[in-house]
Design a protein around this motif. Sequence first.
Motif, PDB file in Angstrom:
ATOM      1  N   PRO A  17      -1.512   6.407   8.541  1.00 15.19           N
ATOM      2  CA  PRO A  17      -0.967   7.036   7.340  1.00 15.19           C
ATOM      3  C   PRO A  17      -1.769   6.719   6.073  1.00 15.19           C
ATOM      4  O   PRO A  17      -1.856   7.543   5.166  1.00 15.19           O
ATOM      5  N   VAL A  18      -2.347   5.532   6.017  1.00 14.90           N
ATOM      6  CA  VAL A  18      -3.204   5.167   4.882  1.00 14.90           C
ATOM      7  C   VAL A  18      -4.575   4.788   5.430  1.00 14.90           C
ATOM      8  O   VAL A  18      -4.689   3.895   6.267  1.00 14.90           O
ATOM      9  N   ARG A  19      -5.589   5.511   4.985  1.00 14.66           N
ATOM     10  CA  ARG A  19      -6.973   5.237   5.386  1.00 14.66           C
ATOM     11  C   ARG A  19      -7.800   5.080   4.117  1.00 14.66           C
ATOM     12  O   ARG A  19      -7.902   6.021   3.329  1.00 14.66           O
ATOM     13  N   LEU A  20      -8.363   3.930   3.933  1.00 12.42           N
ATOM     14  CA  LEU A  20      -9.256   3.687   2.803  1.00 12.42           C
ATOM     15  C   LEU A  20     -10.651   3.493   3.386  1.00 12.42           C
ATOM     16  O   LEU A  20     -10.855   2.611   4.221  1.00 12.42           O
ATOM     17  N   TRP A 118     -16.816   0.867   5.931  1.00 10.56           N
ATOM     18  CA  TRP A 118     -15.643   0.056   6.260  1.00 10.56           C
ATOM     19  C   TRP A 118     -14.412   0.927   6.109  1.00 10.56           C
ATOM     20  O   TRP A 118     -14.168   1.477   5.035  1.00 10.56           O
ATOM     21  N   THR A 119     -13.651   1.061   7.179  1.00  9.43           N
ATOM     22  CA  THR A 119     -12.390   1.801   7.127  1.00  9.43           C
ATOM     23  C   THR A 119     -11.248   0.819   7.295  1.00  9.43           C
ATOM     24  O   THR A 119     -11.208   0.052   8.259  1.00  9.43           O
ATOM     25  N   PHE A 120     -10.334   0.863   6.358  1.00 10.75           N
ATOM     26  CA  PHE A 120      -9.144   0.026   6.326  1.00 10.75           C
ATOM     27  C   PHE A 120      -7.993   0.979   6.631  1.00 10.75           C
ATOM     28  O   PHE A 120      -7.665   1.836   5.808  1.00 10.75           O
ATOM     29  N   ALA A 121      -7.420   0.898   7.822  1.00 14.68           N
ATOM     30  CA  ALA A 121      -6.386   1.829   8.276  1.00 14.68           C
ATOM     31  C   ALA A 121      -5.070   1.086   8.431  1.00 14.68           C
ATOM     32  O   ALA A 121      -5.010   0.084   9.144  1.00 14.68           O
ATOM     33  N   LEU A 132      -0.833  -0.318  -1.403  1.00 14.56           N
ATOM     34  CA  LEU A 132      -2.161  -0.260  -0.799  1.00 14.56           C
ATOM     35  C   LEU A 132      -3.004   0.845  -1.437  1.00 14.56           C
ATOM     36  O   LEU A 132      -4.179   0.636  -1.757  1.00 14.56           O
ATOM     37  N   LYS A 133      -2.422   2.003  -1.643  1.00 18.97           N
ATOM     38  CA  LYS A 133      -3.151   3.097  -2.297  1.00 18.97           C
ATOM     39  C   LYS A 133      -3.540   2.712  -3.722  1.00 18.97           C
ATOM     40  O   LYS A 133      -4.641   3.011  -4.183  1.00 18.97           O
TER      41      LYS A 133
END
Length: 156
Positions: A17-20, A118-121, A132-133
């Motif tokens: 749901p959240v991917r940075l 770098w993906t922070f999921a 987080l967003k």
Amino acid sequence: MARRLRSVGLDFVETAPVRLVFTREIKAAPGAVFGALAENVPGWTEWFAAVTLARPFDDGTRREVRLKGGIRFEETVLAAKEAELYAYRVDTTNAPGMRALAEEWRLAPAGTGTRVQWTFAADGTAPFRLVLKAARAGLGRSFRDAMASLDRRLAS
């Protein structure tokens, strides 16, 4: 108190749901970057300022990581492909509101250096996702600083 998170696989990096996602090019070669990420886990404290402890266990298939501020993680390595990919999921943490977390480090040649992505999921409660967003800029700055520090370290 540590809480067990949902066990996720590598596909969660694409479906969370959240991917940075953060990207940086550094001068170090992909093999050297992979070595720092996957093979010298205790060395993370020397180039990633937020990390106060990092240690592998269970023959390197699991990790313990502690961050400034007291956040703790126990992680399972999901993928370790030489000079290309390093990924892990968080199994337990004391961070509030988190339900699942996986991180992926993709490496690709960029000239004589490396493009690091770098993906922070993550998944969590609605307040956790909002926080987080909102923390995106700070995480991005932390990543950029870590990559600059890692590049200096690998050059020496």
